[in-house]
Design a protein around this motif. Structure first.
Motif, PDB file in Angstrom:
ATOM      1  N   TYR A 177      28.545  44.027   4.302  1.00 28.23           N
ATOM      2  CA  TYR A 177      29.913  44.440   4.023  1.00 28.23           C
ATOM      3  C   TYR A 177      30.454  45.244   5.209  1.00 28.23           C
ATOM      4  O   TYR A 177      29.730  46.053   5.812  1.00 28.23           O
ATOM      5  N   TYR A 178      31.718  45.007   5.511  1.00 31.79           N
ATOM      6  CA  TYR A 178      32.383  45.696   6.616  1.00 31.79           C
ATOM      7  C   TYR A 178      33.277  46.791   6.042  1.00 31.79           C
ATOM      8  O   TYR A 178      34.096  46.536   5.148  1.00 31.79           O
ATOM      9  N   VAL A 179      33.107  48.003   6.578  1.00 32.55           N
ATOM     10  CA  VAL A 179      33.899  49.147   6.129  1.00 32.55           C
ATOM     11  C   VAL A 179      34.856  49.526   7.267  1.00 32.55           C
ATOM     12  O   VAL A 179      34.417  49.873   8.368  1.00 32.55           O
ATOM     13  N   LEU A 180      36.151  49.429   6.978  1.00 39.01           N
ATOM     14  CA  LEU A 180      37.164  49.802   7.965  1.00 39.01           C
ATOM     15  C   LEU A 180      37.636  51.217   7.651  1.00 39.01           C
ATOM     16  O   LEU A 180      38.135  51.477   6.549  1.00 39.01           O
ATOM     17  N   PHE A 181      37.446  52.122   8.610  1.00 34.83           N
ATOM     18  CA  PHE A 181      37.848  53.507   8.364  1.00 34.83           C
ATOM     19  C   PHE A 181      38.820  53.966   9.444  1.00 34.83           C
ATOM     20  O   PHE A 181      38.870  53.423  10.550  1.00 34.83           O
ATOM     21  N   PHE A 182      39.570  54.994   9.125  1.00 38.37           N
ATOM     22  CA  PHE A 182      40.556  55.590  10.027  1.00 38.37           C
ATOM     23  C   PHE A 182      40.311  57.095  10.063  1.00 38.37           C
ATOM     24  O   PHE A 182      39.951  57.684   9.037  1.00 38.37           O
ATOM     25  N   ILE A 183      40.515  57.707  11.237  1.00 41.84           N
ATOM     26  CA  ILE A 183      40.316  59.141  11.380  1.00 41.84           C
ATOM     27  C   ILE A 183      41.544  59.765  12.028  1.00 41.84           C
ATOM     28  O   ILE A 183      42.052  59.258  13.028  1.00 41.84           O
ATOM     29  N   GLU A 184      42.027  60.825  11.421  1.00 44.21           N
ATOM     30  CA  GLU A 184      43.139  61.589  11.987  1.00 44.21           C
ATOM     31  C   GLU A 184      42.561  62.607  12.965  1.00 44.21           C
ATOM     32  O   GLU A 184      41.794  63.494  12.563  1.00 44.21           O
ATOM     33  N   ILE A 185      42.887  62.467  14.228  1.00 40.82           N
ATOM     34  CA  ILE A 185      42.251  63.290  15.267  1.00 40.82           C
ATOM     35  C   ILE A 185      42.539  64.771  15.061  1.00 40.82           C
ATOM     36  O   ILE A 185      41.668  65.625  15.267  1.00 40.82           O
ATOM     37  N   LYS A 186      43.734  65.102  14.656  1.00 41.57           N
ATOM     38  CA  LYS A 186      44.131  66.504  14.515  1.00 41.57           C
ATOM     39  C   LYS A 186      43.271  67.241  13.492  1.00 41.57           C
ATOM     40  O   LYS A 186      42.828  68.368  13.721  1.00 41.57           O
ATOM     41  N   THR A 187      43.014  66.595  12.342  1.00 40.77           N
ATOM     42  CA  THR A 187      42.310  67.267  11.244  1.00 40.77           C
ATOM     43  C   THR A 187      40.891  66.773  11.026  1.00 40.77           C
ATOM     44  O   THR A 187      40.152  67.359  10.239  1.00 40.77           O
ATOM     45  N   ARG A 188      40.489  65.690  11.711  1.00 40.55           N
ATOM     46  CA  ARG A 188      39.193  65.023  11.512  1.00 40.55           C
ATOM     47  C   ARG A 188      39.098  64.379  10.122  1.00 40.55           C
ATOM     48  O   ARG A 188      38.015  64.049   9.660  1.00 40.55           O
TER      49      ARG A 188
END
Length: 290
Positions: free
Chosen positions: A200-211
């Motif tokens: 399974y492929y997990v696509l994640f996103f990270i907000e640089i300012k708040t981690r």
């Protein structure tokens, strides 16, 4: 008349004495020359060579030079050319400064000053080496403009002050836009299902300012339609990426043109990492210190 006779007598006596002295000196010199020749021959027959110390060479060279034209007639234990060579070396030593301990070139720039140069150069793209030199001198450090230019050039920084032509570095870009920049990537997980082991492929996103990390979706088939739907979910009304302006991702083909178009329509500029630069994404995923 008596006075003149006495003067003539004294002159004659002086000449006779001088003649006797000269003859005595000639006899002594002849004897010394003969003695030297005998000694030299004895050494030759015994298979030995005359070896002189530096002090002995110095003494013979000084004495021999004073002989002038008589040098060839007096010197016997070595060739006259050898004695003259010793004298030349003696004169040359007077002007030889090779044994004087000196530090080559300019003194090294202190590490603290070099760090300041690089700090000013990286934080102020429009500053040239003249302005950086002045700023460092204001901090009571001594440094020349040429030294500043050399430090910057050695560290790959353009010393002309125009360091923006090649674009920002990644660290500069992130520092400037950290409030509106996000990053995305995949990781995989192998799961046992009724049909066997599946990836399974997990696509994640990270907000640089708040981690802050957001899971965009999980699927075993991350095709273009699925990617487009994830983009709509995150950028729509009240979406997680409502205030984002930049999205950094690698060059994975799963980030399709449709995915990029949806992001751009929401005011988010997708930025692909340069090829063969895995460390850039790694820094973002592990929480780059800004």
């Amino acid at each position: 008349m008596k006075t003149e006779i006495w003067k003539a007598a004294r002159l004659l006596l002086a000449q006779l004495l001088k003649l006797d002295i000269n003859e005595q000196l000639v006899r002594e010199v002849d004897y010394l020359k003969a003695e030297n020749q005998v000694l030299k021959k004895q050494l030759t027959l015994s298979g030995k060579r005359l070896r002189f110390t530096d002090e002995q060479r110095r003494l013979l060279a000084i004495k021999a030079k004073a002989l002038g034209k008589r040098l060839a007639d007096v010197v016997t234990i070595v060739r006259p050319e050898t004695v003259l060579h010793w004298h030349k070396k003696l004169v040359a030593l007077k002007y030889d400064s090779s044994k004087i301990k000196r530090k080559p070139g300019r003194p090294k720039i202190e590490l603290e000053i070099e760090r300041l140069v690089l700090k000013f150069a990286r934080e102020n793209n429009t500053w040239g080496y003249t302005r950086i030199t002045g700023a460092i001198r204001n901090l009571k450090h001594k440094i020349s403009a040429s030294s500043v230019a050399n430090i910057m050039r050695r560290n790959g920084l353009n010393p002309s002050g125009d360091r923006t032509r090649g674009g920002m570095s990644w660290s500069e870009f992130i520092n400037v836009h950290k409030d509106v920049i996000w990053a995305t990537d995949f990781f995989t997980a192998d799961v046992w299902t009724p049909f066997g082991l599946a990836t399974y492929y997990v696509l994640f996103f990270i907000e640089i300012k708040t981690r802050r990390v957001i899971i965009g979706g999980i699927t075993s088939h991350p095709n273009g339609d699925w990617m487009a739907q994830v983009a709509r979910n995150l950028t729509g009304w009240d979406g997680e990426m409502e205030e984002a302006e930049y999205l950094i991702h690698d060059r994975d083909t799963k980030y399709t043109a449709q995915f990029a178009a949806i992001m751009k329509s929401s005011g988010i500029e997708p930025i692909k990492l340069p090829p063969r630069s895995p460390n850039l994404m790694h820094l973002l995923n592990t929480g780059l210190r800004l």
